[in-house]
Design an enzyme around this catalytic site. Sequence first.
Site, PDB file in Angstrom:
ATOM      1  N   GLU A 157      57.426  57.742  20.875  1.00  0.00           N
ATOM      2  CA  GLU A 157      56.486  58.476  20.027  1.00  0.00           C
ATOM      3  C   GLU A 157      55.187  57.688  20.124  1.00  0.00           C
ATOM      4  O   GLU A 157      55.151  56.522  19.744  1.00  0.00           O
ATOM      5  CB  GLU A 157      57.070  58.533  18.617  1.00  0.00           C
ATOM      6  CG  GLU A 157      56.417  59.551  17.749  1.00  0.00           C
ATOM      7  CD  GLU A 157      55.357  58.905  16.927  1.00  0.00           C
ATOM      8  OE1 GLU A 157      54.197  58.910  17.404  1.00  0.00           O
ATOM      9  OE2 GLU A 157      55.669  58.395  15.851  1.00  0.00           O
ATOM     10  N   CYS A 214      50.221  57.457  12.991  1.00  0.00           N
ATOM     11  CA  CYS A 214      50.158  58.329  14.174  1.00  0.00           C
ATOM     12  C   CYS A 214      49.729  59.734  13.779  1.00  0.00           C
ATOM     13  O   CYS A 214      49.360  60.537  14.632  1.00  0.00           O
ATOM     14  CB  CYS A 214      51.485  58.340  14.899  1.00  0.00           C
ATOM     15  SG  CYS A 214      52.878  58.457  13.798  1.00  0.00           S
TER      16      CYS A 214
END
Length: 524
Positions: A265, A302
């Site tokens: 990720e 993120c």
Amino acid sequence: MAWMGLSWIGAGRGEPGGTTFTGWDPEAGVALEPRYHPAHPHEVERACQLAEEAAPVFAALPSRQRAVFLEHIAESLLAAEADFLAVTPRETGLPPARIQGELGRAAGQFRQFARLLEEGSWVDARIDHALPERRPVPRPDLRSMLRAVGPVAVFGASNFPLAFSVAGGDTASALAAGCPVIAKAHPAHPATSERAGEAVRAAVAACGLPEGVFSLLFDAGTQVGRALVQHPAIRAVGFTGSRAGGRALMDLAAARPVPIPVFAEMGSINPVFLLPEALDTRPVALADALAASILQGAGQFCTSPGLLVAVDGAGYEAFRARLVERLSAVSAVPMLTPGIAERFREGVGRLAARKDTRTWVRGEGREARGAPALFEVDAGAVLTDAALTDEVFGSCAVLARTREPRDLARVASRLEGQLTATLMMEAADHALASELLPVLADRVGRVLVNGVPTGVEVCPSMVHGGPYPASADGRFTAVGTGALRRFVRPVCFQDVPEVLLPAELRESNPLDLWRTVDGVLKRA
Ligand code: NAP
């Protein structure tokens, strides 16, 4: 607890030696005790061997017993709250309240997986009975279910010291699936990692599981991580961090004699589209909500919004003015590491140096500190230059302005894979939203309306992923119970006698699972 600065190799501790490193207090700018010793090559080997030995035993453990193990981990983590509060804020610069919240989230993740395992139907059992009379070819008896892939290497993330690190979501989902875990601690929070590792180890011991179910390795470089990803015992990798790091591990895993999946990720700019009616009716409220999201955790999420695409109109100037006011009011704050702060300032510097950007906010940051930044650009530039949409990890956003509502879909169609995209809209914006929505759904893991992308709910329907480069494989999520699917594979049993079948697939359904029997979902 006494922090030793040593890895956990199954139930034993690593040896001292090698190039040691320490945690770092970004607020005070000082190194922290103790010194951490990297795992030696023979210790990486031993951890992998132990994990390989533990794998079949752990995978064969009935789901409900694994659920008890996960509950133990949750309890051990919560019992360590005072220790985490003593070390984590210091080595991350994150406030105690954030650490408490994250600890609750970390424990909650283990508990959600425990519930999933107790119910048991996650194995997706499918049974197609034999059709001996079928012509021209009889059908055999076929039964399939999901099974653990084997040992998983987990790379802790720097920005979630608890919820996405040693005892974070990747570890919880791999253990839930029945995969032993070897965690590579992130060097930005070693004491937190050691304490979390101790909590998992305590649960392994309390449940009498094979020691190889969990190991924790320290290293301040890439050697240990590379060795782990290349080790034949490792069957999958969970990673959260930079695109460069994730891609390096993906390439390494693909080049193995037996390639393995890397579920990386790697971040995102999380575009926000401000539709005309919304911008005109509530410019100040939108600016307040987005400023708070950009500033949250010094932008080290993120899901932090890094691109705001807006249609020029009555509300635009008011929106920008308020956003500038909000972001300028914040001075430089400590970031997770001096390296992250330096990369943030470099990214801000690159945007400021461009001829096509106008700098609205750019505070002074130095050492481990970063100050918010806001740039404005013509949306046309975003269409032609992908560098404008590179992630700058921290509180930094680019406001892309256009007079043409149709540019929103044009910008959306040029974006690379993203974790999220947000539409700020009113009912009068529906026509434009209906054009944008399919384009965005094609490019992101989660589409939001009138919310902010920071704050990822942990629940079964969550998708925290997205097409590359947001994640390595957009078919999966890293958050929520669906994250377990990264670490299982389907196995089909053909004409296997009832007594030899796993309990999940036996005719009598002894575990009382929901199963798809001859095409019909039933619990019988
Ligand atoms: P990172 O540099 O990608 O490191 C993450 C982990 O992977 C660390 O344990 C690192 O080990 C390891 N690693 C990195 N490259 C490797 C390689 N080639 N081989 C083996 N192991 C490797 O991420 P970071 O330190 O957390 O932060 C750096 C940047 O990542 C940030 O500035 C930001 O851009 C991005 N980031 C993104 C997210 C996100 O949520 N997507 C989260 C955090 C950071 P060592 O540190 O020991 O080298």
